[in-house]
Design an enzyme around this catalytic site. Structure first.
Site, PDB file in Angstrom:
ATOM      1  N   HIS A   1     -28.310  22.087 107.387  1.00 23.64           N
ATOM      2  CA  HIS A   1     -27.886  21.860 105.982  1.00 23.64           C
ATOM      3  C   HIS A   1     -29.487  21.471 104.980  1.00 23.64           C
ATOM      4  CE1 HIS A   1     -24.778  21.011 103.282  1.00 23.64           C
ATOM      5  NE2 HIS A   1     -25.580  20.252 102.630  1.00 23.64           N
TER       6      HIS A   1
ATOM      7  N   GLU B   1     -22.720  28.290 106.622  1.00 20.95           N
ATOM      8  CA  GLU B   1     -22.549  27.171 105.638  1.00 20.95           C
ATOM      9  C   GLU B   1     -23.768  26.725 104.859  1.00 20.95           C
ATOM     10  OE1 GLU B   1     -19.957  24.460 107.137  1.00 20.95           O
ATOM     11  OE2 GLU B   1     -21.227  23.789 108.754  1.00 20.95           O
TER      12      GLU B   1
ATOM     13  N   SER C   1     -18.366  27.587 103.157  1.00 19.91           N
ATOM     14  CA  SER C   1     -18.478  27.416 104.632  1.00 19.91           C
ATOM     15  C   SER C   1     -17.397  27.951 105.359  1.00 19.91           C
ATOM     16  CB  SER C   1     -18.081  25.721 104.564  1.00 19.91           C
ATOM     17  OG  SER C   1     -17.883  25.207 105.864  1.00 19.91           O
TER      18      SER C   1
ATOM     19  N   ILE D   1     -16.728  24.113  99.584  1.00 19.81           N
ATOM     20  CA  ILE D   1     -17.619  22.838  99.881  1.00 19.81           C
ATOM     21  C   ILE D   1     -18.875  23.253  99.853  1.00 19.81           C
ATOM     22  CG2 ILE D   1     -15.799  21.727 101.114  1.00 19.81           C
ATOM     23  CD1 ILE D   1     -17.430  22.513 103.847  1.00 19.81           C
ATOM     24  N   ASP D   2     -20.010  22.550 100.018  1.00 23.69           N
ATOM     25  CA  ASP D   2     -21.464  22.838 100.240  1.00 23.69           C
ATOM     26  C   ASP D   2     -21.985  23.304  98.878  1.00 23.69           C
ATOM     27  OD1 ASP D   2     -20.875  21.688 102.736  1.00 23.69           O
ATOM     28  OD2 ASP D   2     -21.808  23.568 103.863  1.00 23.69           O
TER      29      ASP D   2
ATOM     30  N   ASN E   1     -14.115  28.465 101.187  1.00 15.93           N
ATOM     31  CA  ASN E   1     -13.770  27.132 101.139  1.00 15.93           C
ATOM     32  C   ASN E   1     -14.731  26.409 100.110  1.00 15.93           C
ATOM     33  OD1 ASN E   1     -12.692  24.765 101.949  1.00 15.93           O
ATOM     34  ND2 ASN E   1     -13.986  24.343 103.653  1.00 15.93           N
TER      35      ASN E   1
ATOM     36  N   ASP F   1     -26.891  16.113 105.748  1.00 18.12           N
ATOM     37  CA  ASP F   1     -26.680  16.977 104.779  1.00 18.12           C
ATOM     38  C   ASP F   1     -27.535  16.451 103.298  1.00 18.12           C
ATOM     39  OD1 ASP F   1     -24.822  18.156 106.177  1.00 18.12           O
ATOM     40  OD2 ASP F   1     -23.118  17.006 105.071  1.00 18.12           O
TER      41      ASP F   1
ATOM     42  N   GLY G   1     -11.651  20.998 108.678  1.00 19.87           N
ATOM     43  CA  GLY G   1     -10.752  22.057 109.169  1.00 19.87           C
ATOM     44  C   GLY G   1      -9.864  22.717 107.877  1.00 19.87           C
TER      45      GLY G   1
ATOM     46  N   TRP H   1     -14.850  31.064 107.198  1.00 23.57           N
ATOM     47  CA  TRP H   1     -13.932  31.843 106.819  1.00 23.57           C
ATOM     48  C   TRP H   1     -14.832  33.141 106.182  1.00 23.57           C
ATOM     49  CZ3 TRP H   1     -12.377  26.553 106.316  1.00 23.57           C
ATOM     50  CH2 TRP H   1     -11.245  26.525 107.166  1.00 23.57           C
TER      51      TRP H   1
END
Length: 333
Positions: A292, A222, A186, A168-169, A166, A54, A131, A188
């Site tokens: 990424h 993501e 990310s 993140i990222d 979510n 990443d 998760g 969903w």
């Protein structure tokens, strides 16, 4: 999403460290090529400490490069020439206790995004566990970007198990009007966008915009990165499975929009909110699961950074240059 702990385990267990070698200076600026190669090129030559996951990169005012990546307390690497890389410690050598309620006590922090704005360095990064949507994005700033100089500026956005996206990222974008935005997400319901206050780097208002989402049998999208080229904003994302070593199916996709808030569409005009995306790089030969991604402008070209997996499962730094075809769609060379 659930990718990071496995990624770090693979990185620590399998990454290879190659001795740094002298590298030639960066080439003079070239005209951006408009004809894609017939097949995907291999990553450009890199040496030294190139085990990363990443990656995000900023070019400093002195012309050197600062790279951050997923790892305990955010790993830092530096380079003087974009070829030879060396370890430069971690952002938070004393730990980041404000994150541990999201990481289950782990020091492993994910997907940092680094940039240089207003005379200082901005580091957005995420804290979560595999998760889980019990996730958060934080901001730290530094006058130099060096290990131990980062100051926690607090929480930007968080999600819970009841959220349908979510946190993140993260990726900071400054648009053509000087407005600040943060893309993130990310799995969903995919990739989201919120506005930030340029004075603080914190969230501005409560609105949230959906930028991209997978449709059909998978939600695997993501790692957003928005980069402005010409009159378009290009939304770079990663599709499919990360963190399975040489079995990873990560691939780099892109769409574009005339507006920072979208709608983003692919080459065929399919909206990225409806599963659209034009593939720019995927696994080939001994290059597995590239993804990424991050893009920076440089003196010779726009540069795409990413990680990929070698045949032995090591997670390594990939670098390619970007061209644009006659219709304005990017390709690697």
């Amino acid at each position: 999403m659930w990718k990071r702990a496995l990624a770090v385990a693979l990185l620590l267990a399998a990454s290879v460290v190659r001795p740094a070698q002298a590298a030639p200076p960066l080439p003079e600026p070239l005209a951006t090529p408009t004809t894609p190669p017939l097949s995907y090129p291999g990553p450009g030559r890199v040496t030294g400490d190139v085990g990363v996951h990443d990656p995000s990169v900023v070019k400093k005012p002195d012309g050197t490069y600062l790279l951050v990546h997923t790892g305990n307390n955010i790993a830092i690497k530096t380079s003087t020439d974009r070829t030879a890389w060396r370890n430069a410690g971690v952002a938070f050598p004393n730990g980041a206790p404000w994150t541990t309620s999201y990481t289950g006590g782990s020091a492993n922090l994910w997907a940092p995004d680094i940039s240089y704005r207003n005379g200082r360095y901005y580091l957005y990064y995420s804290a979560s566990t595999f998760g889980s949507r019990n996730s958060a994005i934080f901001l730290a700033t530094s006058p130099t970007g060096a290990s131990g100089t980062w100051t926690n500026q607090g929480l930007i956005i968080s999600t819970t198990s009841s959220s349908n996206y979510n946190a993140i990222d993260p990726n900071l974008i400054v648009d053509a009007q000087g407005r600040w935005w943060l893309a993130f997400g990310s799995f969903w319901t995919g990739i989201k966008l919120i506005q930030l206050d340029p004075a603080t780097g914190k969230r501005l208002g409560t609105s949230i915009t959906g930028l991209a989402q997978r449709t059909g049998g998978t939600t695997a999208i993501e790692a957003p990165f928005v980069f402005r080229h010409g009159s378009y904003y290009y939304l770079w994302v990663s599709f499919d499975a990360c963190c399975q070593g040489a079995s990873s199916t990560y691939r780099i996709m892109v769409g574009r929009s005339a507006s920072i808030t979208g709608p983003y569409v692919d080459r065929n005009g399919v909206a990225m909110t409806s599963g659209g995306g034009t593939q720019v790089l995927a696994g080939h030969g001994s290059i597995h699961g590239p993804g990424h991604q991050a893009v920076i402008p440089d003196v010779d070209a726009e540069v795409l950074f990413y990680h990929y997996y070698a045949d032995n499962g090591a997670s390594l730094l990939g670098i390619n240059l970007l061209g644009y075809d006659s219709a304005g769609w990017p390709f690697v060379y």
